[in-house]
Design an enzyme around this catalytic site. Structure first.
Site, mmCIF file in Angstrom:
data_model
loop_
_atom_site.group_PDB
_atom_site.id
_atom_site.type_symbol
_atom_site.label_atom_id
_atom_site.label_comp_id
_atom_site.label_asym_id
_atom_site.label_seq_id
_atom_site.Cartn_x
_atom_site.Cartn_y
_atom_site.Cartn_z
ATOM 1 N N SER A 249 0.853 -1.191 0.000
ATOM 2 C CA SER A 249 0.000 0.000 0.000
ATOM 3 C C SER A 249 0.887 1.238 0.000
ATOM 4 C CB SER A 249 -0.904 0.001 1.232
ATOM 5 O OG SER A 249 -0.129 0.311 2.382
ATOM 6 N N LYS A 250 0.248 2.371 -0.135
ATOM 7 C CA LYS A 250 0.931 3.662 -0.230
ATOM 8 C C LYS A 250 1.957 3.838 0.905
ATOM 9 C CE LYS A 250 1.471 7.173 -2.615
ATOM 10 N NZ LYS A 250 1.907 7.038 -3.983
ATOM 11 N N ARG A 251 1.577 3.322 2.047
ATOM 12 C CA ARG A 251 2.442 3.380 3.226
ATOM 13 C C ARG A 251 3.842 2.797 2.947
ATOM 14 N NH1 ARG A 251 2.077 -0.778 6.649
ATOM 15 N NH2 ARG A 251 0.345 -1.688 5.499
#
Ligand code: GLU
Length: 478
Positions: free
Chosen positions: A253-255
């Site tokens: 994910s973006k994280r």
């Protein structure tokens, strides 16, 4: 059959492998999508097959032309060329509806007049009674004489007993009990086809023989299988690949950092390194880590795809990119750098810089993992006099006795401009001054490049030539 329908029938019977990439145009090309595209591309290209591109734009609310453009750009960067025209799924709606009507005519599907409210009420009651909430339409076996004059959906008659087995090349045989399947809608009451129908019809009509896609579609496969069976069509070979996880083992994910393929282009990773890395993300060929496109095409097979999720590892990507930069040919690297500059919105190279860069490439490409790293080393050849040393380089300049660089100038004026002569000239000069050559190297890097990290002093001199080298020495002396 309307014209638009027949025109889409491009299916030709042959043994040729046909794969496809079928992104939904709702955003950029993400790493997972890029890997799916790459696997399909490698599989087809390694077998003299075709690799098709279908944009799954049936969801009109979420699909945008910008997203389609971004996906095409991402694929172009990665060199994943597709055969034939880009196919729009939405444009095939008439053909998809036609198949629903065909199944209706054959009694393999039926008209369902149940309204949204009735279906919701059915579910609520089933929930209250602790029964399965799978909708069982009362219209499945209804006598057509009892049909009202009202809008209807077309539903497939799902098998009600027995099992459906998906023979998946990655997951193995996946068995679904048929009583878990509902009579899925094929055509909504407004006449629009559902996505699941569109996928099957398109894959069939496009002659797709192998479907390689994320395992988030495995559940769909059981429902898609019903349509293949009802139509009597050959089921393609399915390979559902595990999703990509971040280094912490959680779904990417973006994280975890950048998700878009093009972000990697803008960070200066070469496409060849990215392809190599993505190919290794969930697929392996023995212990091979670094390989060329030709090898990947030759080696790629479904048997090498792992069952557990691959973890994204930036270090490994950088390492592979470094090896690709080191082994790429100079002109290709120069082109890669030029498209990187454009993608990153940086100042393009002038024609002179571009030529100089390519000439210098031989001494730049070792140990650069990204294009920005390579360009940092290339500073000496891209910059113009007078050289403005950065802080580190300026410090190196003060580490030799005053006047020593001026004294070097006449030695170089007479040296013939070859590596061995230059080495000879600089080493004996250092000897004569009672210095180690290493002591001279720092200041010379500062004079020639204005940087502390550069190619070897000799390489810089050879690339710059005698006149430019002496001019930079004289600038420094002044
Ligand atoms: N459009 C789907 C997606 O973007 C892919 C469907 C398929 O490959 O069958 O996830």
């Amino acid at each position: 059959m309307p014209d638009t329908v027949t025109k889409r029938l491009i299916h030709t019977m042959s043994d040729q492998v046909v794969t496809r990439f079928a992104p939904s145009p709702t955003g950029f090309l993400h790493i997972g999508g890029a890997r799916t595209a790459l696997f399909n591309w490698l599989y087809a290209r390694g077998r003299g097959g075709k690799f098709l591109l279908r944009i799954e734009d049936t969801d009109r609310e979420r699909s945008t032309p910008e997203a389609t453009a971004a996906i095409l750009q991402g694929m172009a960067w990665l060199g994943l060329d597709h055969d034939g025209e880009v196919i729009s799924q939405f444009e095939g709606a008439a053909r998809h509806a036609e198949v629903a009507h065909l199944l209706l005519a054959e009694g393999k599907a039926y008209k369902c007049f149940s309204t949204q409210e009735e279906i919701a009420a059915f579910r609520e009651q089933a929930r209250a009674e602790g029964k399965s909430t799978l909708f069982r339409s009362p219209w499945r076996d209804a006598d057509p004489a009892t049909h009202p004059d009202a809008p209807y959906a077309i539903r497939i008659k799902a098998p009600q007993d027995g099992e459906t087995v998906i023979r998946d090349q990655v997951q193995g045989d996946v068995t679904i009990r048929n009583d878990q399947l509902d009579d899925m809608i094929l055509l909504r009451s407004d006449g629009t086809p559902v996505y699941m129908l569109a996928v099957v019809v398109d894959d069939h009509d496009m002659g797709v023989t192998h479907v390689i896609r994320g395992d988030d579609h495995l559940n769909n496969a059981a429902r898609q299988m019903m349509i293949y069976e009802a139509m009597g069509w050959d089921v393609p070979v399915w390979a559902h690949i595990p999703l990509i996880h971040g280094p912490d083992g959680k779904k990417l994910s973006k994280r975890h950092g950048a998700l878009g393929a093009q972000e990697y282009q803008a960070m200066g990773y070469p496409a060849s390194g990215m392809r190599n890395y993505l190919a290794r993300l969930g697929w392996s060929h023995g212990d091979d880590e670094f390989f060329t496109d030709e090898q990947a095409k030759e080696w790629f097979d479904l048997g090498g795809i792992g069952k557990s999720p691959a973890r994204f590892d930036l270090k490994k990507l950088e390492n592979l990119c470094g090896q690709h930069i080191a082994t790429s040919d100079d002109a290709a690297l120069r082109q890669g750098i030029e498209s990187y500059l454009a993608a990153a919105d940086l100042v393009p190279l002038t024609q002179t810089q571009s030529g100089d860069l390519e000439r210098a490439m031989y001494c730049l490409k070792d140990r650069a993992r990204t294009f920005p790293e390579l360009l940092e080393k290339a500073h000496f050849v891209l910059t113009i006099r007078p050289i403005d040393p950065d802080e580190k380089a300026a410090k190196a300049l003060t580490s030799v006795p005053d006047g020593i660089l001026e004294e070097l100038t006449p030695q170089l004026q007479n040296a013939s401009w070859t590596r061995s002569e230059l080495e000879e000239a600089l080493n004996s000069f250092a000897d004569a001054k009672g210095l180690k050559f290493g002591k001279l190297a720092g200041p010379l890097r500062a004079v020639l490049a204005g940087r502390a990290v550069t190619p070897s002093v000799f390489d810089m001199m050879l690339v710059l030539g005698r006149d430019e080298t002496l001019a930079r020495l004289s600038d420094a002396a002044n």
